[in-house]
Design a protein around this motif. Structure first.
Motif, PDB file in Angstrom:
ATOM      1  N   GLY A 111       0.789  -1.230   0.000  1.00  0.00           N
ATOM      2  CA  GLY A 111       0.000   0.000   0.000  1.00  0.00           C
ATOM      3  C   GLY A 111       0.817   1.274   0.000  1.00  0.00           C
ATOM      4  O   GLY A 111       0.253   2.363   0.082  1.00  0.00           O
ATOM      5  N   SER A 112       2.135   1.165  -0.085  1.00  0.00           N
ATOM      6  CA  SER A 112       2.985   2.354  -0.116  1.00  0.00           C
ATOM      7  C   SER A 112       3.014   2.951  -1.516  1.00  0.00           C
ATOM      8  O   SER A 112       2.984   2.222  -2.507  1.00  0.00           O
ATOM      9  CB  SER A 112       4.429   2.000   0.272  1.00  0.00           C
ATOM     10  N   ALA A 113       3.083   4.264  -1.569  1.00  0.00           N
ATOM     11  CA  ALA A 113       3.239   4.933  -2.866  1.00  0.00           C
ATOM     12  C   ALA A 113       4.685   4.751  -3.317  1.00  0.00           C
ATOM     13  O   ALA A 113       5.609   5.047  -2.563  1.00  0.00           O
ATOM     14  CB  ALA A 113       2.913   6.414  -2.733  1.00  0.00           C
ATOM     15  N   ARG A 114       4.860   4.221  -4.532  1.00  0.00           N
ATOM     16  CA  ARG A 114       6.216   3.991  -5.045  1.00  0.00           C
ATOM     17  C   ARG A 114       6.901   5.330  -5.331  1.00  0.00           C
ATOM     18  O   ARG A 114       6.291   6.280  -5.793  1.00  0.00           O
ATOM     19  CB  ARG A 114       6.172   3.171  -6.327  1.00  0.00           C
ATOM     20  N   CYS A 115       8.178   5.363  -5.058  1.00  0.00           N
ATOM     21  CA  CYS A 115       9.028   6.503  -5.386  1.00  0.00           C
ATOM     22  C   CYS A 115       8.809   6.859  -6.859  1.00  0.00           C
ATOM     23  O   CYS A 115       8.847   5.981  -7.727  1.00  0.00           O
ATOM     24  CB  CYS A 115      10.488   6.106  -5.129  1.00  0.00           C
ATOM     25  N   GLY A 116       8.584   8.142  -7.155  1.00  0.00           N
ATOM     26  CA  GLY A 116       8.341   8.576  -8.523  1.00  0.00           C
ATOM     27  C   GLY A 116       9.499   8.298  -9.460  1.00  0.00           C
ATOM     28  O   GLY A 116       9.299   7.954 -10.628  1.00  0.00           O
ATOM     29  N   VAL A 117      10.716   8.424  -8.956  1.00  0.00           N
ATOM     30  CA  VAL A 117      11.894   8.139  -9.779  1.00  0.00           C
ATOM     31  C   VAL A 117      11.946   6.654 -10.091  1.00  0.00           C
ATOM     32  O   VAL A 117      12.111   6.251 -11.251  1.00  0.00           O
ATOM     33  CB  VAL A 117      13.192   8.602  -9.070  1.00  0.00           C
ATOM     34  N   MET A 118      11.764   5.822  -9.088  1.00  0.00           N
ATOM     35  CA  MET A 118      11.788   4.380  -9.290  1.00  0.00           C
ATOM     36  C   MET A 118      10.639   3.959 -10.210  1.00  0.00           C
ATOM     37  O   MET A 118      10.809   3.096 -11.075  1.00  0.00           O
ATOM     38  CB  MET A 118      11.712   3.652  -7.947  1.00  0.00           C
ATOM     39  N   ARG A 119       9.476   4.573 -10.051  1.00  0.00           N
ATOM     40  CA  ARG A 119       8.324   4.243 -10.900  1.00  0.00           C
ATOM     41  C   ARG A 119       8.651   4.507 -12.377  1.00  0.00           C
ATOM     42  O   ARG A 119       8.364   3.673 -13.241  1.00  0.00           O
ATOM     43  CB  ARG A 119       7.090   5.049 -10.480  1.00  0.00           C
ATOM     44  N   ALA A 120       9.278   5.636 -12.674  1.00  0.00           N
ATOM     45  CA  ALA A 120       9.635   5.958 -14.061  1.00  0.00           C
ATOM     46  C   ALA A 120      10.604   4.924 -14.631  1.00  0.00           C
ATOM     47  O   ALA A 120      10.444   4.469 -15.772  1.00  0.00           O
ATOM     48  CB  ALA A 120      10.242   7.362 -14.135  1.00  0.00           C
ATOM     49  N   VAL A 121      11.586   4.530 -13.844  1.00  0.00           N
ATOM     50  CA  VAL A 121      12.571   3.546 -14.302  1.00  0.00           C
ATOM     51  C   VAL A 121      11.925   2.173 -14.485  1.00  0.00           C
ATOM     52  O   VAL A 121      12.148   1.503 -15.500  1.00  0.00           O
ATOM     53  CB  VAL A 121      13.764   3.465 -13.317  1.00  0.00           C
ATOM     54  N   VAL A 122      11.117   1.766 -13.527  1.00  0.00           N
ATOM     55  CA  VAL A 122      10.468   0.453 -13.591  1.00  0.00           C
ATOM     56  C   VAL A 122       9.548   0.372 -14.807  1.00  0.00           C
ATOM     57  O   VAL A 122       9.567  -0.620 -15.541  1.00  0.00           O
ATOM     58  CB  VAL A 122       9.705   0.154 -12.285  1.00  0.00           C
ATOM     59  N   GLU A 123       8.739   1.393 -15.041  1.00  0.00           N
ATOM     60  CA  GLU A 123       7.819   1.365 -16.185  1.00  0.00           C
ATOM     61  C   GLU A 123       8.590   1.283 -17.499  1.00  0.00           C
ATOM     62  O   GLU A 123       8.216   0.539 -18.402  1.00  0.00           O
ATOM     63  CB  GLU A 123       6.894   2.583 -16.172  1.00  0.00           C
ATOM     64  N   GLY A 124       9.699   2.029 -17.615  1.00  0.00           N
ATOM     65  CA  GLY A 124      10.526   1.948 -18.821  1.00  0.00           C
ATOM     66  C   GLY A 124      11.123   0.566 -18.993  1.00  0.00           C
ATOM     67  O   GLY A 124      11.156   0.013 -20.102  1.00  0.00           O
ATOM     68  N   CYS A 125      11.585  -0.018 -17.910  1.00  0.00           N
ATOM     69  CA  CYS A 125      12.179  -1.351 -17.946  1.00  0.00           C
ATOM     70  C   CYS A 125      11.140  -2.390 -18.356  1.00  0.00           C
ATOM     71  O   CYS A 125      11.397  -3.239 -19.226  1.00  0.00           O
ATOM     72  CB  CYS A 125      12.769  -1.681 -16.577  1.00  0.00           C
TER      73      CYS A 125
END
Length: 169
Positions: A111-125
């Motif tokens: 239920g934690s909001a993912r770090c915005g930086v990590m979210r951008a990297v994960v979605e690209g990956c």
């Protein structure tokens, strides 16, 4: 599919890639290298290994403070996210409890909001992995072992730090 639509899709994909790259470019080099390693992921298995390695490495990079200095429990440690600088959502507490709170923030779990930086990297990956699995051509960045396979991952169960109390007489 009309050419105008394809052209617009390509333009938007390029803009998204450039936005994600700009986010990475703004990070200190040590953090950028951890996230750039996601380019080596060809499969979900690679992604899982990279994510474990990156999160543990980022927890190690976080600047740790005694919990009581940041409004947390005595005997605990807290840190702001080493990527986005965020901390707990509570107005009375700064940073995330270590290691669990920061791990949940970086992974976006429980239920934690993912770090915005990590979210951008994960979605690209993940987009890159899906494209690779669909047989789309892919840029091979380097012909070498992914960094997470070169550096052994340390378990998060080890203590983050040791509290030493010094009393003056």
């Amino acid at each position: 599919m009309p050419d105008d639509f394809r052209d617009e899709m390509r333009r938007l994909e390029t803009e998204l890639f450039l936005a994600r790259q700009t986010i990475l470019d703004l990070l200190p080099v040590d953090r950028r290298k951890l996230l750039d390693a996601s380019y080596y992921c060809d499969t979900m298995s690679d992604f899982d290994e990279w994510m474990l390695w990156a999160v543990r490495s980022l927890v190690d990079l976080a600047e740790k403070f005694p919990g009581e200095e940041m409004g947390g429990e005595p005997g605990t440690f807290r840190a702001r996210c080493p990527l986005c600088g965020d901390g707990a959502m509570s107005p009375d507490v700064e940073g995330f409890q270590l290691p669990g709170g920061l791990v949940r923030h970086l992974r976006g779990t429980n239920g934690s909001a993912r770090c915005g930086v990590m979210r951008a990297v994960v979605e690209g990956c993940l987009e890159s992995i899906r494209a690779h699995e669909a047989g789309e051509p892919r840029i091979i960045w380097e012909d070498r072992t992914p960094p997470w396979k070169e550096t052994p991952v340390q378990p998060l169960s080890r203590p983050i730090a040791t509290v030493i109390e010094i009393r003056r007489s």
